[in-house]
Scaffold this motif. Sequence first.
Motif, PDB file in Angstrom:
ATOM      1  N   ILE A 271      27.552  70.126  88.081  1.00  0.00           N
ATOM      2  CA  ILE A 271      26.684  69.126  88.699  1.00  0.00           C
ATOM      3  C   ILE A 271      26.837  67.836  87.912  1.00  0.00           C
ATOM      4  O   ILE A 271      26.678  67.826  86.688  1.00  0.00           O
ATOM      5  N   THR A 272      27.134  66.725  88.602  1.00  0.00           N
ATOM      6  CA  THR A 272      27.440  65.464  87.913  1.00  0.00           C
ATOM      7  C   THR A 272      26.505  64.352  88.339  1.00  0.00           C
ATOM      8  O   THR A 272      25.740  64.465  89.298  1.00  0.00           O
ATOM      9  N   ASN A 273      26.665  63.210  87.602  1.00  0.00           N
ATOM     10  CA  ASN A 273      25.777  62.061  87.779  1.00  0.00           C
ATOM     11  C   ASN A 273      26.222  60.956  88.732  1.00  0.00           C
ATOM     12  O   ASN A 273      25.325  60.229  89.206  1.00  0.00           O
ATOM     13  N   PRO A 274      27.473  60.543  88.889  1.00  0.00           N
ATOM     14  CA  PRO A 274      28.731  61.277  88.743  1.00  0.00           C
ATOM     15  C   PRO A 274      29.504  61.016  87.464  1.00  0.00           C
ATOM     16  O   PRO A 274      30.361  61.820  87.108  1.00  0.00           O
ATOM     17  N   THR A 275      29.299  59.887  86.767  1.00  0.00           N
ATOM     18  CA  THR A 275      30.186  59.568  85.638  1.00  0.00           C
ATOM     19  C   THR A 275      29.529  59.765  84.283  1.00  0.00           C
ATOM     20  O   THR A 275      30.208  60.012  83.288  1.00  0.00           O
ATOM     21  N   HIS A 276      28.207  59.657  84.211  1.00  0.00           N
ATOM     22  CA  HIS A 276      27.536  59.688  82.906  1.00  0.00           C
ATOM     23  C   HIS A 276      27.189  61.092  82.431  1.00  0.00           C
ATOM     24  O   HIS A 276      27.178  61.354  81.235  1.00  0.00           O
ATOM     25  N   PHE A 277      26.861  61.995  83.349  1.00  0.00           N
ATOM     26  CA  PHE A 277      26.436  63.341  82.959  1.00  0.00           C
ATOM     27  C   PHE A 277      27.218  64.386  83.742  1.00  0.00           C
ATOM     28  O   PHE A 277      27.586  64.165  84.902  1.00  0.00           O
ATOM     29  N   ALA A 278      27.423  65.537  83.091  1.00  0.00           N
ATOM     30  CA  ALA A 278      28.018  66.691  83.760  1.00  0.00           C
ATOM     31  C   ALA A 278      27.415  67.953  83.161  1.00  0.00           C
ATOM     32  O   ALA A 278      27.356  68.099  81.940  1.00  0.00           O
ATOM     33  N   VAL A 279      26.941  68.860  84.039  1.00  0.00           N
ATOM     34  CA  VAL A 279      26.311  70.106  83.591  1.00  0.00           C
ATOM     35  C   VAL A 279      26.978  71.265  84.332  1.00  0.00           C
ATOM     36  O   VAL A 279      26.988  71.291  85.574  1.00  0.00           O
ATOM     37  N   ALA A 280      27.543  72.208  83.557  1.00  0.00           N
ATOM     38  CA  ALA A 280      28.217  73.367  84.144  1.00  0.00           C
ATOM     39  C   ALA A 280      27.231  74.524  84.242  1.00  0.00           C
ATOM     40  O   ALA A 280      26.559  74.869  83.270  1.00  0.00           O
ATOM     41  N   ILE A 281      27.142  75.141  85.450  1.00  0.00           N
ATOM     42  CA  ILE A 281      26.187  76.213  85.728  1.00  0.00           C
ATOM     43  C   ILE A 281      26.950  77.491  86.054  1.00  0.00           C
ATOM     44  O   ILE A 281      27.961  77.476  86.780  1.00  0.00           O
ATOM     45  N   ARG A 282      26.451  78.596  85.507  1.00  0.00           N
ATOM     46  CA  ARG A 282      27.023  79.901  85.835  1.00  0.00           C
ATOM     47  C   ARG A 282      25.889  80.837  86.232  1.00  0.00           C
ATOM     48  O   ARG A 282      24.803  80.806  85.617  1.00  0.00           O
ATOM     49  N   TYR A 283      26.171  81.686  87.239  1.00  0.00           N
ATOM     50  CA  TYR A 283      25.132  82.641  87.663  1.00  0.00           C
ATOM     51  C   TYR A 283      25.795  83.938  88.122  1.00  0.00           C
ATOM     52  O   TYR A 283      26.699  83.934  88.956  1.00  0.00           O
TER      53      TYR A 283
END
Length: 363
Positions: A271-283
Amino acid sequence: MLRLDLQFFSGEKTEKATPHKRREARKKGQVAKSMEVSSALTLLLCFSYLMIAGQSFIEGCMNIFKRSFSEYMLWELSIDNTKLLFTQLLWETVKLVGPLFGVAMVAGLIANYMQVGFMINTEALKMKLEKINPISGFKRLFSLRSLVELIKSILKMSIVGGIAFWVVWRQMDELLKIGNKSIWDAARFIGSLAIQIGMVVAILLIVLAAADYLYQKFDHEKKLRMSKQDIKDEYKKMEGDPFIKGQRRAKQRQMAMNRMISEVPTADVVITNPTHFAVAIRYDFDTMAAPEVIAKGQDHVALKIKEIAKEHKIMTVENKPLARSLFASCEIGDTIPEELFNAVGEILAYVYFQEGRYKEMKS
């Protein structure tokens, strides 16, 4: 020129000693201590003891003399009698002066404990060649400390001599009549005179000892002073060089980031900020109670996460509010907060649908 001046002043010992420097000095036996305190307190307690037990002390001395002239002188001279005589005289003497020595020992212990607390140090017993160096000895002989010790000794002799003369002069009439007194009365008079002298001298020496202790404390603090450079060097020694420490922290951060980046290929979505943040999710529905953050980053780290995701064909979803919320509220390895379940669940459902995977989601 200014730099040289700063270097010069940085070498001046103008700063108070640090706790570490004080502990090291104490380990070496370098403490603020005045020998005059021990002498004055010992003198005061010993003469106080004689004021209380002086009569029994004189009686004990008289009994030794009486037995010596009335009994021991009549014994036959032999090895056995000599041994017995020596043993009895030694035992009588120990009983007589033992308590006085005990008082003196206790006084010395109290005086030292008052000044430096409990301390056992063997540093002073070590052989040091500089102590027998004639040049160092000559310097100590003509140092400020030697001058202070000389003045202190002269002052003590003046005090003791002056007080002794004053007390004796007041009792001069009685002293001249001592020949007319009995042995017991003469001994009692001399003892009383000695105790008067001793008590007055002890009280005045305590005042002198207090002043000497303050000087010793001042001199000790002066010797322990440090320059600004000394403090910096000590900090480097205790904490490590800041440059090396910074490199170590940077290495640790790099290793942590490498571990985090290595987890990105196992993510379900980024999930992105699009350029400033990025968070990888696993489920994993079978093993996890809720989706988990396995990597997150900002700016260049976010770009790196997106690059890894693109290489491993992991879907990237742009959602500015959600990316910011996840970045701010979750650490790596944390499950997502309950208030974000629905938003993350919708994205995971969308990803699974796009990839042809159908998993039941629990909100």
